[in-house]
Design an enzyme around this catalytic site. Sequence first.
Site, PDB file in Angstrom:
ATOM      1  N   GLU B  47       0.840  -1.194   0.000  1.00  0.00           N
ATOM      2  CA  GLU B  47       0.000   0.000   0.000  1.00  0.00           C
ATOM      3  C   GLU B  47       0.878   1.248   0.000  1.00  0.00           C
ATOM      4  OE1 GLU B  47      -2.835  -0.248   3.182  1.00  0.00           O
ATOM      5  OE2 GLU B  47      -3.622  -2.171   2.492  1.00  0.00           O
ATOM      6  N   GLN B 105      -7.394   2.020 -24.244  1.00  0.00           N
ATOM      7  CA  GLN B 105      -8.656   1.335 -23.984  1.00  0.00           C
ATOM      8  C   GLN B 105      -9.775   2.372 -23.981  1.00  0.00           C
ATOM      9  OE1 GLN B 105      -8.712  -1.883 -21.168  1.00  0.00           O
ATOM     10  NE2 GLN B 105      -6.481  -2.014 -21.059  1.00  0.00           N
ATOM     11  N   HIS B 138      -4.076   9.195 -26.885  1.00  0.00           N
ATOM     12  CA  HIS B 138      -4.214   8.205 -27.958  1.00  0.00           C
ATOM     13  C   HIS B 138      -5.406   8.549 -28.848  1.00  0.00           C
ATOM     14  CE1 HIS B 138      -3.632   4.453 -29.995  1.00  0.00           C
ATOM     15  NE2 HIS B 138      -4.882   4.129 -29.795  1.00  0.00           N
ATOM     16  N   LYS B 200      -2.397  -0.698 -41.197  1.00  0.00           N
ATOM     17  CA  LYS B 200      -2.279  -1.846 -40.305  1.00  0.00           C
ATOM     18  C   LYS B 200      -3.654  -2.213 -39.749  1.00  0.00           C
ATOM     19  CE  LYS B 200      -0.830   0.639 -36.079  1.00  0.00           C
ATOM     20  NZ  LYS B 200       0.343   1.184 -35.367  1.00  0.00           N
ATOM     21  N   GLY B 234       6.827  -2.365 -28.948  1.00  0.00           N
ATOM     22  CA  GLY B 234       7.660  -2.321 -30.138  1.00  0.00           C
ATOM     23  C   GLY B 234       6.961  -2.327 -31.479  1.00  0.00           C
ATOM     24  N   THR B 235       5.672  -2.165 -31.551  1.00  0.00           N
ATOM     25  CA  THR B 235       4.978  -2.180 -32.837  1.00  0.00           C
ATOM     26  C   THR B 235       5.583  -1.197 -33.845  1.00  0.00           C
ATOM     27  OG1 THR B 235       2.946  -2.950 -31.818  1.00  0.00           O
ATOM     28  CG2 THR B 235       2.732  -1.835 -33.948  1.00  0.00           C
TER      29      THR B 235
END
Lengths: 329, 329, 329, 329, 329, 329
Positions: B47, B105, B138, B200, B234-235
Amino acid sequence: MVSAADSPGNDIKLFSGRANPELAEEIGGILGIPMGKIHISTFDDSEIHIQIEESIRGQDVFIVQSTCQPANENLMELLIMIDTARRASARQITAIIPYYGYGRQDHKHTGREPISAKLVADLITTAGADRVVSVDLHATQIQGFFNIPMDHLTAVPILAGYFQENRVPDAVIVAPDAGRVKVAEKYRDILDLPMALMNKRRSGIGGREVELLDIMGDVTGKIPILIDDVVASGTPIRQAEELINAGAKGVYLAITHPVLVGPAVELLKSPNIIELVVTNTVPVPEEKRLGGKVKVLSIAPLLAKVIWRIHHNQSVSHVFEEENIMFPV
Amino acid sequence: MVSAADSPGNDIKLFSGRANPELAEEIGGILGIPMGKIHISTFDDSEIHIQIEESIRGQDVFIVQSTCQPANENLMELLIMIDTARRASARQITAIIPYYGYGRQDHKHTGREPISAKLVADLITTAGADRVVSVDLHATQIQGFFNIPMDHLTAVPILAGYFQENRVPDAVIVAPDAGRVKVAEKYRDILDLPMALMNKRRSGIGGREVELLDIMGDVTGKIPILIDDVVASGTPIRQAEELINAGAKGVYLAITHPVLVGPAVELLKSPNIIELVVTNTVPVPEEKRLGGKVKVLSIAPLLAKVIWRIHHNQSVSHVFEEENIMFPV
Amino acid sequence: MVSAADSPGNDIKLFSGRANPELAEEIGGILGIPMGKIHISTFDDSEIHIQIEESIRGQDVFIVQSTCQPANENLMELLIMIDTARRASARQITAIIPYYGYGRQDHKHTGREPISAKLVADLITTAGADRVVSVDLHATQIQGFFNIPMDHLTAVPILAGYFQENRVPDAVIVAPDAGRVKVAEKYRDILDLPMALMNKRRSGIGGREVELLDIMGDVTGKIPILIDDVVASGTPIRQAEELINAGAKGVYLAITHPVLVGPAVELLKSPNIIELVVTNTVPVPEEKRLGGKVKVLSIAPLLAKVIWRIHHNQSVSHVFEEENIMFPV
Amino acid sequence: MVSAADSPGNDIKLFSGRANPELAEEIGGILGIPMGKIHISTFDDSEIHIQIEESIRGQDVFIVQSTCQPANENLMELLIMIDTARRASARQITAIIPYYGYGRQDHKHTGREPISAKLVADLITTAGADRVVSVDLHATQIQGFFNIPMDHLTAVPILAGYFQENRVPDAVIVAPDAGRVKVAEKYRDILDLPMALMNKRRSGIGGREVELLDIMGDVTGKIPILIDDVVASGTPIRQAEELINAGAKGVYLAITHPVLVGPAVELLKSPNIIELVVTNTVPVPEEKRLGGKVKVLSIAPLLAKVIWRIHHNQSVSHVFEEENIMFPV
Amino acid sequence: MVSAADSPGNDIKLFSGRANPELAEEIGGILGIPMGKIHISTFDDSEIHIQIEESIRGQDVFIVQSTCQPANENLMELLIMIDTARRASARQITAIIPYYGYGRQDHKHTGREPISAKLVADLITTAGADRVVSVDLHATQIQGFFNIPMDHLTAVPILAGYFQENRVPDAVIVAPDAGRVKVAEKYRDILDLPMALMNKRRSGIGGREVELLDIMGDVTGKIPILIDDVVASGTPIRQAEELINAGAKGVYLAITHPVLVGPAVELLKSPNIIELVVTNTVPVPEEKRLGGKVKVLSIAPLLAKVIWRIHHNQSVSHVFEEENIMFPV
Amino acid sequence: MVSAADSPGNDIKLFSGRANPELAEEIGGILGIPMGKIHISTFDDSEIHIQIEESIRGQDVFIVQSTCQPANENLMELLIMIDTARRASARQITAIIPYYGYGRQDHKHTGREPISAKLVADLITTAGADRVVSVDLHATQIQGFFNIPMDHLTAVPILAGYFQENRVPDAVIVAPDAGRVKVAEKYRDILDLPMALMNKRRSGIGGREVELLDIMGDVTGKIPILIDDVVASGTPIRQAEELINAGAKGVYLAITHPVLVGPAVELLKSPNIIELVVTNTVPVPEEKRLGGKVKVLSIAPLLAKVIWRIHHNQSVSHVFEEENIMFPV
């Protein structure tokens, strides 16, 4: 096209996070229902990803997840599971949190501290939980940190039951500090034993440093059963040694939540500790059990019974009073 | 006893979590203010404990904390810091989150997934933040996940500026996928270069598996500057190799957030990668810099300027437009 | 007086606003239920007045209302209908919004803009909706603008199905810009056709001015099927003309939402446009159909199925995956 | 770099929607401040787009917008303006709504109706307003629909003042129904005139159909000044004709909000109506003024004074009591 | 008309409810500011009516009101005062609640009880308070019941200071139960005295029946200073008699909140009670002071200092640590 | 262990506060259900304590509690009962508030007043009520103060029914002021009688001082039935005497809520008052009934019917319209 012959949309759906899946499976076994299908993974970049793999639309969803170490991982996993269930149209989401992490940060020790136990309650509510179940909270006021219904259970009858079946000669119940006297009295009443009290003082950051002040009551030549809610880095074990210094012949520990981190397991190896009796609210891997010296009792029957009663709208408190599985006071 | 000769209670107080303290200190240095005194520690049981060690009552508090790896640790640390500041009566709390974890996400890829980027926004708001600043999200829609004001900055001018000073012969800007075309156009306009697009396809859990479909535009014999928002496992580096396969002579990478986990650093050692140019929104330890092959530009002057303008109620967008530090579109 | 022989209070009640009553009636017909009785009028002073004319106490209420033009009228009508249903004690209120107006204002293009798509989500939630269903949102992140459950459907299988039954020789799927590539891939996969991409740039107020940059992929001598989510004042039609300029022999348009305002209908008369295939998320009056050149497919069976499954607590995503009526990604 | 010589971020920023820009400009003129720069437009598809074109970060923003006809357009425009200001980091946002549309839908007339006046209050609060100012609400309880501070002003002293300067011989104040008796008493007290009461009954949808029951008090041979809050489609004008039928020699109308829709202007042409005295809470175009028969008094000085006092934290009620510009009771 | 020479709108406005006006006036005297003008009355039908009689627009409002007996009257009066201040546009509202009623209902003693201390916190927040100040809460976790900032003060240094000036021979600090041991330690440390502990058990409705179990530590021939947070119907006085039974020569009581109801005053007349030392968080009328046997120390200097520091944005915890006016732990 | 043979968790649970237990028991008798077991007490220190003594988990809970005098006691008792039911996991909580105290404080009479009727609505919602039922609210707009569903009933048919059975010769319905004209019209229509109107003016603190201005309509030689919503300290009785002064031969009073405080009962003894007909929304003890002069009709059948219909999801407004038990307009 509208007919009445459809599923009522009110099944129990039981899901487990990764904190204590064995406990969840045991609960499912008792209830006779399979574990809900869910995929939980952690990406390389440390983010958690979750997908629920069966329909839960309109169902009664129970998520079992202790927020034990790693506390932040387990908490975020719980929050994301709740968010997933909410967006998947669950009818009701109950978070079963056998061990409520951050519970000891329930008030400010000094200025400009957080009240993390309240923050955690707010986060769980924000994520979308409808109800919470937990066991032996560090402070019973944490129940009031929630406005959603919260069932606060106790493992004391389970732990005391063990000593009913395994009577310890010359035993005395010992409360580790003033805050646990009421819980110690539960043990005393169930086991019909004398009681003593250790007076400790908390200091340091977050009040995690502890100093023994004195022992009220007689432990000389006795075998104390030292009770507590949590054993984390080992304070109760150190207190057990103080009881030995005060004349005790050996010590049993009866503690709900076996967090067991830092030097705790090493300290446990002392011959003065006869046995540490705990529940499985926090999983105890085999290597920490020291060949049976750590005795783990299962909380699963209690949690299964609560899930059953919640789902079927039956009183939780009533039955527990009957069975002496009373709430803490 | 009431007088007017008192402090107006409107100082900048700058605190750093443990995610990127060097960045926070650099910001403080530019602003000419000392770092706020805060004690952050992790207990044995995992914690986090926080105490702010100076008065912030009525002050304008800025908390710098990327939610990069370990993402859950850093996020909970941020939330607890915000709770601490709120309970310590800060006048206004701005969370400076240079890298916004869980940003990918941002929508459901299939049924019964969470929208974790929204959950994180809700958690930050619940903890008590009054305002958020972040860089190169993003998806720009994440700004709309907040109802509190959010300043969404971009590091493109910083990264493009590097290539203005270090001109690459035969360069071509390459967008890694359709979603980044608009950002690629910013580079193209600043650097006056041709542009190509890699097509892609995302699949797998959480859309993290990527397959190259084709390259639109000419890269044969060229030296692409492949741009992106994040390099995690690493894309983009793998995409750079595909550019080599398609005839490129070597590849520069210009990426805001150097998360660099999993095989990324190993992949970077390929001689086909000439240089990876990033910012310090995520700290890059020396051993990951490969002797200078990873070039880290500082985002601190941009963040210092924004903090200054927020504190003094001056337009953020206006100046940035002037200086071509435009927001993403 | 208490008996068990009472209605369970769980019927489907289907109401329509004035945006697309034909669609609502078609849905009702498929479900075999009558339209809910409601009186909607506009006073001389332009205020809307609503009265629900049958009891909905404890019922499962579905309100069908696109927020197409007149957008503000239709949105306010939806909000007032929701408020009415809430105050009339509906058990659950689902807003079926086939076309989600203001969806294109999903992020800030520059400083000091609203995020109207988020504002609309907040207004719908404030009015009292419990759940939202919509089709082919402009950005999938809009789903995250809601914390109430939201089912995001797609009309792509319906539109692609039309071309399966009516094969176009020399066809090529064309994505109108980078943001629609993923949707174009759905068409490509269903129809097994090649694909091309138009690169357009948005500018002007609210990003509504569009400039063609280039076309990636071969359209010469082909008959493109240009796909998109919305045709409002005619941008896709203008893009179709650019495809002709680039050598295409004629163009089909496959677009979910036929908003068709301003010069759109006039532009459609061009002989280069072979057919515009749309759904009825937005009603298309006869005079805009140009004698059949605008082909309107019905979204009603999809929405009826979703309403049925929501009411009966059955998975929405599961069946759609089976039937290839997948969600957008 | 931190200095104190910066702007305090506390200027009045005054913006106008498109409902009554002349009023806003008049207010700005009185306050000696320029109108805030804002671009408002309506796209072909009927959606509104807004951009604020100057920095308002940390400023005290006032938005002037009546929600008169077209009510839904004007309301949505107001909501989007508020959202824009909030996201642009205004310090405080005050919505100045001279005419509060939907105010007459302040309670349910029968079962299953909305309470639209409350819905509108909730929408305004959700969009982000910090404070509201309005004039002569249809029911004073609407003030309680808000939890944010709301200043409820009255135009009665302005309207009554006109008749102080232009004494009408044989005048009698007439309340149009029981609900307006208290307001009529204000006129009576200021002008020292006798008073009569018309007893009307509302019926029909939304209670918009009105039937005269009787007149209490003597109007024979008198020249009534019939007062009311709103003249929309002409009810007060029809009531004036009933006064003529009852023996009045001619009628003056003193009404705050000149909504003037439907047959109202035509009805006004009756020679029995001597003059309609109104304010500019709703704009009255030249063609509706019937060559001066509709006398428009300006509410701008009152609103300018309120803005000034709000910005400078001075009592609103105190001064108004002094100047007899009391709140309605 | 816009000038800078205006009042900054940041004065302290101090209002008192009817619970303890003398305390409020004493605070005002120390701060050198007059009491805010307010009219509070109770109608024949028992409803409270409030009007604030001076402008507080934009001011820093402090409301002093203990929620002591009559608890519900005083609480509602506080809530209505807060609502009044909010609607009158106060800049910040701080509720100074010297005695926090319902504090002992801070957790469930058994099933189906309320957590009234949390309910009260929610009511205060709903009414519109921005901040709360209280003294010696029954449980420190109550601080966490609020999400608005809450300053939790202690009167221990004031009470202990009295015994520093009036040394008691043969004194021993006695904690009345386990829950007060930490507070007793504060006294022990300040006064450098030995300490004992009474072990009591709560039962009955709401845990208000108390049974003495035993005394840990030596009191024979001593003069105990028995400490506690509240003396309501007389439990501490009964405990004092038990100390006499155990051999004490006489007892001093040092208790923060003198609620003093039921038989308490009668019990106090016992010759075994030497003195009851309290503060004025709850007013003690002359007839309850028994000719000086009840010694009332003023909390006003402490509260005045806190108000001053809050208004001027200075640390509260810092100074108190210096002056040993530490928060409870 | 999972079976379907369990209780459906949807029983009516009826609880009564201490404001009007006889009414609650009468309702229970009509519904044929026993009163829910609850223990309510007041401690010596004036705090209320509540425990529900049977399981209500998942049940449909109805709480009957008027907030009549002592208003603050009864309101707090209601709020604590709701909190108890919420924390005990009731499925739905309906507050049946036959008399809604603080209803007359529904707007500001002047600056810096509270709107206590709204505050009370917010407190009830905060405590956790899901729905509210009340009778003859002072202003119908109070319904809009809630966002949870609220059923607003009227006792007019019950009161008027009494006079249908007991015809009064020479009767005339009298409205006490303009605000009650619509209610008076209900009586007039049911009883087919002439109508008159008293014009009164409110002044003083909270508008509780009343002055008669004049009487519109003929009462000479008649026997008025003076109607009103509340008789508290006696205003309607004083108005009855004014009717006598104007020539009436005697007066009947028909009033829903018999608050009857202050001099009211004494005033009632006047021989001019023939009978006061009320309901039991507020209990009238025998000594206030003056040997039958105060006639108390029961509201229990109406409330029992509403509870029944709410529980069984049947329309409330529909049936009432049929039975002429319409809502007020």
